[in-house]
Enzyme design. Structure first.
Site, PDB file in Angstrom:
ATOM      1  N   MET A 272       0.845  -1.197   0.000  1.00  0.00           N
ATOM      2  CA  MET A 272       0.000   0.000   0.000  1.00  0.00           C
ATOM      3  C   MET A 272       0.876   1.241   0.000  1.00  0.00           C
ATOM      4  O   MET A 272       1.825   1.326   0.774  1.00  0.00           O
ATOM      5  CB  MET A 272      -0.923  -0.022   1.224  1.00  0.00           C
ATOM      6  CG  MET A 272      -1.843   1.161   1.315  1.00  0.00           C
ATOM      7  SD  MET A 272      -2.964   1.275  -0.098  1.00  0.00           S
ATOM      8  CE  MET A 272      -3.199   3.033  -0.206  1.00  0.00           C
ATOM      9  N   GLU A 307       4.927   0.824  -5.612  1.00  0.00           N
ATOM     10  CA  GLU A 307       4.416   1.637  -4.507  1.00  0.00           C
ATOM     11  C   GLU A 307       5.150   2.968  -4.414  1.00  0.00           C
ATOM     12  O   GLU A 307       4.543   4.000  -4.105  1.00  0.00           O
ATOM     13  CB  GLU A 307       4.498   0.868  -3.188  1.00  0.00           C
ATOM     14  CG  GLU A 307       3.802  -0.482  -3.183  1.00  0.00           C
ATOM     15  CD  GLU A 307       2.357  -0.443  -3.659  1.00  0.00           C
ATOM     16  OE1 GLU A 307       1.690   0.605  -3.517  1.00  0.00           O
ATOM     17  OE2 GLU A 307       1.886  -1.463  -4.188  1.00  0.00           O
ATOM     18  N   GLU A 329      -3.751   3.138 -10.770  1.00  0.00           N
ATOM     19  CA  GLU A 329      -3.195   1.782 -10.779  1.00  0.00           C
ATOM     20  C   GLU A 329      -2.683   1.364 -12.158  1.00  0.00           C
ATOM     21  O   GLU A 329      -1.578   0.856 -12.278  1.00  0.00           O
ATOM     22  CB  GLU A 329      -4.235   0.795 -10.263  1.00  0.00           C
ATOM     23  CG  GLU A 329      -4.582   0.983  -8.796  1.00  0.00           C
ATOM     24  CD  GLU A 329      -3.402   0.862  -7.853  1.00  0.00           C
ATOM     25  OE1 GLU A 329      -2.314   0.416  -8.274  1.00  0.00           O
ATOM     26  OE2 GLU A 329      -3.559   1.237  -6.677  1.00  0.00           O
TER      27      GLU A 329
END
Length: 883
Positions: A272, A307, A329
């Site tokens: 994340m 990330e 994304e």
């Protein structure tokens, strides 16, 4: 937990929030079961919002302690509060006020791993997509950007490390309470709630530093479980390479004084991108030669980069709403693909991307879970973190670069960063920058974001020797998908070459019809014909070079022409695809025959082709390994499309492997021996490629020799996990009931049984062993002390691997494995809905099975759907799968 499908959210219904929250201050008093969160929000009514409009904030399973407005605690009649919602109606006329909300939560019992949870003594958060509302009441959506200041207080012994987003401001002892300490963090960059992060606990750390291109010093730290610090060194190296690459390729410099990564074992995601504090599944951080395979190293490199790259494509520029998820994304996947291609072999990396797209995204596009790259509606956003959003989204970005070229693409990206820094943007914002820098109309291309389904492009060819012309006729069709019965023609870039008899590309003197530019045919109509003049020899057409568009290509090529491409095409991806197509056709033909009915002629064609590639030392080993790897059972089932019999597919594949092995056994053995590496292990591309080829040959040789000795010898002598794991897989899958296989499994467990992450490989290799006893083996492995339904990695390593990667074991004709799968999903769902929903997607292609298996799956799905207490995540997937 929500127990029924919630409302349907539609793109066209988007409206900004009535109020903005420019400043957010959070104060956490961490306790294992009674954490108190004090949120102080500076709130401003937006200009378009009428006075008197209520403030309605999101919550999820929250326990409210108090609410204060401008320092005055509100009574129960001044607001309406439920665990899922806080509504305040009596607000100041000025429209500007400070709201203080105090909630109490229990991190220890939070097994959803969403919001703030506690695992192995460490407090951790996961707020994307809608986890922040499990911490406090808030506008939990990506278009509300706020500057955060966070104070964390905890017991010093239990949590000596206190981390949050941004830069550290202050830390020290809490004078009033012995044994407690605090830390304050401030993030100067406005961000949405989904990027908030907090980590607190006792962790080991690896530290380093990075100097940006402008000379700024950045402190780097990776936090891991104590004793595993050395295994984080490769991740640190990958981080520093990522930071430098982003500066050089995209002009993006890091913007805080510190960058932290934390690796945890209980995590639903891979990782994340929280601003300045990335939280990772430890699977994508920890590596050394004894514990990580080459694939693990490559995965760590890619995910660390992904990330980090989000810092600009996702954090500095976020998405306006979750319908725009691919904006962060898909774009960031494209960026991490390019990074890995520059770090390793670009052709090998591209082929790996194509294989993943075809194995994961194409089935999604062709089944009941199909949706556009930008969905127009959803009922549960957690279920749209899909291969379509990520992988197809990346391919759409790649097509933009193909259409306008690398220089204009870079100018477009520069303009995107300049124009939208600090904003919550949309797909339209993204596309417009490329239209502006190129002067091209992207309105038709934008259909890639809005139309679901994989286009099929058909190509036929004709040659006129008298006119010295070669004609290519192309047509495109997009299959209907749920909610989209009729599709418009798309702008499809088809990179191509016309190869002469000497293997060199021919250059036409002129081109007639359609748009052709820089080696790319721009297919924009349902049918187009392009004629190339000045072609004095009949060429072999090479289409879709570099896999220039995510399509199914059906080209009218003879078997001879495909072999010619497999041996001569200058584009490695097209060359691999030609070889793979030949293998696939042989495997499909074999699956339709009986064991005694395989075609010797087809076998000879395949074995001759394999020999030409396998023994060509001019070809890099990693590419040879890819070319020698037959399509998987799942790949074959996808191409078959209907009436799939997994047992027949396995038999066909085993037959062809055996034919290839018996035809080349002696030379395979010689190459295998030559590839033995005496030098120290390195995860770099070249030695990794040699290991890949050697381990492909090990499988062929073991099947031919029908003897576990070679694999057992490699297992015992291996000085790295890549060779050890490959040998273990051969022993278990080929010789599972023999003493060498049992001894290898016991040896692996004895050596690595203390580390659950490494033992995931042990679970996976047994879960994927084909055979009628596969289900019994999985049930037995669930009793292992290291297995836990509470840990997503364990569940994915055993149950997920069995269901997704063991076609014959899972697709038993008696349906027992489907019922087992349903039982597992219903057990997991109450605690971790995201995990159960994602596991169920392995049944997305169930309608392609033959009748008996298909009815068993339908029964299992119906049983799941009839359960009244399903989470909204799982109910959404099962209802769409059955629809």
């Amino acid at each position: 937990m929500r127990t029924e499908t919630g409302p349907v959210f539609r793109l066209e219904d988007y409206r900004p929030t009535p109020y903005a929250i420019p400043v957010t201050k959070l104060d956490f008093l961490l306790e294992p079961t009674k954490t108190v969160v004090r949120a102080t929000l500076s709130i401003e009514r937006r200009p378009q919002t009428p006075p008197g409009t209520p403030l309605i904030l999101d919550g999820d399973a929250l326990q409210l302690v108090s609410v204060s407005l401008d320092g005055r605690e509100l009574g129960g009649n001044s607001f309406i509060a439920t665990p899922e919602r806080l509504e305040i109606n009596d607000l100041p006329e000025s429209g500007c006020f400070t709201l203080e909300i105090v909630t109490q939560i229990n991190p220890t019992t939070n097994r959803q791993l969403s919001g703030l949870y506690r695992s192995s003594g460490v407090y951790c958060t996961q707020c994307e997509a809608e986890g922040f509302r499990r911490i406090t009441y808030y506008y939990d959506r990506p278009d509300v950007l706020s500057v955060y200041t966070v104070r964390i207080e905890a017991d010093r012994d239990a949590a000596p490390i206190l981390l949050s987003n941004g830069n550290p401001v202050e830390s020290g002892a809490v004078e009033a309470v012995a044994g407690r300490h605090f830390a304050i963090w401030h993030d100067p960059h406005p961000k949405p709630s989904y990027l908030f992060a907090l980590v607190a606990g006792s962790l080991g750390v690896v530290k380093d530093h990075f100097t940006t291109q402008s000379g700024r010093a950045v402190d780097l730290a990776i936090y891991v479980e104590h004793g595993k610090e050395e295994r984080a060194l490769y991740a640190m190296d990958a981080l520093k390479r990522s930071m430098r690459w982003d500066e050089e390729k995209f002009g993006r410099e890091y913007d805080l004084d510190i960058f932290n990564i934390v690796a945890v074992s209980d995590f639903n995601m891979g990782a994340m991108e929280n601003k300045g504090l990335n939280v990772f599944n430890d699977k994508y951080v920890l590596a050394d030669p004894q514990t990580a395979t080459d694939a693990d190293y490559a995965g760590i490199e890619a995910v660390i980069a992904h990330e980090y790259f989000h810092n600009w494509t996702g954090n500095r520029i976020t998405c306006r709403d979750w319908f725009q998820l691919c904006l962060k994304e898909g774009l960031t996947v494209y960026r991490d693909h390019e990074f890995s291609a520059d770090q390793r072999s670009r052709p090998v990396k591209r082929i790996a991307e194509v294989k993943l797209l075809k194995s994961q995204q194409f089935p999604e596009d062709g089944g009941p879970l199909a949706h556009p790259v930008r969905p127009r509606q959803y009922s549960e956003i957690n279920n749209f973190y899909t291969a379509t959003v990520y992988e197809k989204g990346s391919e759409v970005v790649r097509m933009i670069r193909t259409i306008i070229g690398p220089e204009l693409f870079r100018k477009g990206m520069d303009l995107y960063f300049e124009r939208h820094d600090g904003e919550a943007a949309t797909i339209e914002d993204f596309i417009k920058v490329f239209a502006d820098v190129s002067g091209q109309d992207f309105s038709q291309f934008a259909l890639w974001y809005d139309q679901a389904g994989t286009p099929t492009v058909r190509a036929s060819f004709s040659y006129d020797a008298e006119e010295a012309s070669f004609t290519v006729a192309l047509s495109q069709a997009i299959p209907p998908t749920p909610g989209q019965a009729t599709k418009k023609p798309m702008h499809i870039p088809v990179a191509f070459g016309l190869i002469g008899p000497d293997g060199q590309d021919l250059q036409p003197s002129s081109i007639e019809g359609g748009m052709v530019r820089d080696g790319v045919i721009h297919l924009r109509h349902a049918e187009e014909t392009i004629t190339f003049h000045g072609i004095h020899e009949r060429p072999v057409p090479s289409l879709l070079r570099g896999f220039s568009a995510p399509i199914n290509l059906v080209a009218a090529l003879s078997e001879h022409e495909r072999r010619f491409l497999a041996l001569n095409d200058s584009d490695p991806v097209a060359r691999w695809q030609a070889m793979n197509d030949i293998f696939m056709q042989a495997l499909l033909d074999g699956a339709k025959r009986t064991r005694d009915g395989y075609s010797p002629q087809v076998d000879n064609i395949v074995t001759e082709l394999v020999g030409r590639v396998a023994f060509d030392d001019a070809i890099e080993p990693a590419f040879r390994a890819l070319c020698l790897t037959l399509p998987s059972e799942s790949d074959i089932a996808r191409e078959m499309g209907r009436n799939v019999d997994p047992d027949a597919i396995l038999a066909s594949r085993q037959h062809l492997i055996g034919v290839i092995a018996s035809s080349h056994a002696d030379r395979f053995a010689a190459v295998y021996d030559d590839l033995r590496q005496e030098e120290a292990f390195s995860p770099a591309a070249a030695p990794a490629g040699k290991r890949a080829l050697r381990n492909v040959l090990l499988d062929y040789l073991s099947l031919y020799e029908n003897d576990p000795a070679r694999a057992a010898r490699q297992f015992g002598q291996a000085d790295n996990m890549t060779d050890r794991a490959a040998a273990l897989a051969v022993l278990v899958h080929r010789f599972g009931d023999t003493q060498p296989a049992h001894e290898a499994l016991a040896s692996f467990e004895q050596r690595f049984g203390h580390d659950a992450l490494i033992m995931d490989k042990w679970f996976v290799v047994q879960a994927t062993r084909p055979g009628e006893n596969a289900l019994d083996n999985v049930r037995a492995l669930m009793e292992h002390p290291l297995f836990s339904l509470d840990n997503p990695n364990r569940v994915r390593g055993l149950i997920g691997a069995f269901c997704a990667s063991n076609p014959t074991g899972f697709n038993r004709k008696d349906g027992a494995a489907y019922e087992f799968f349903a039982d597992m999903l219903l057990s997991i769902d109450p605690e971790n809905p995201q995990l159960s929903a994602r596991l169920l997607t392995s049944l997305r292609s169930w309608r392609s099975l033959e009748d008996v298996r298909r009815e068993h799956v339908r029964s299992a799905l119906a049983r799941i759907a009839s359960t009244s207490s399903l989470s909204s995540d799982l109910r959404d997937i099962v209802e769409r799968t059955l629809a």
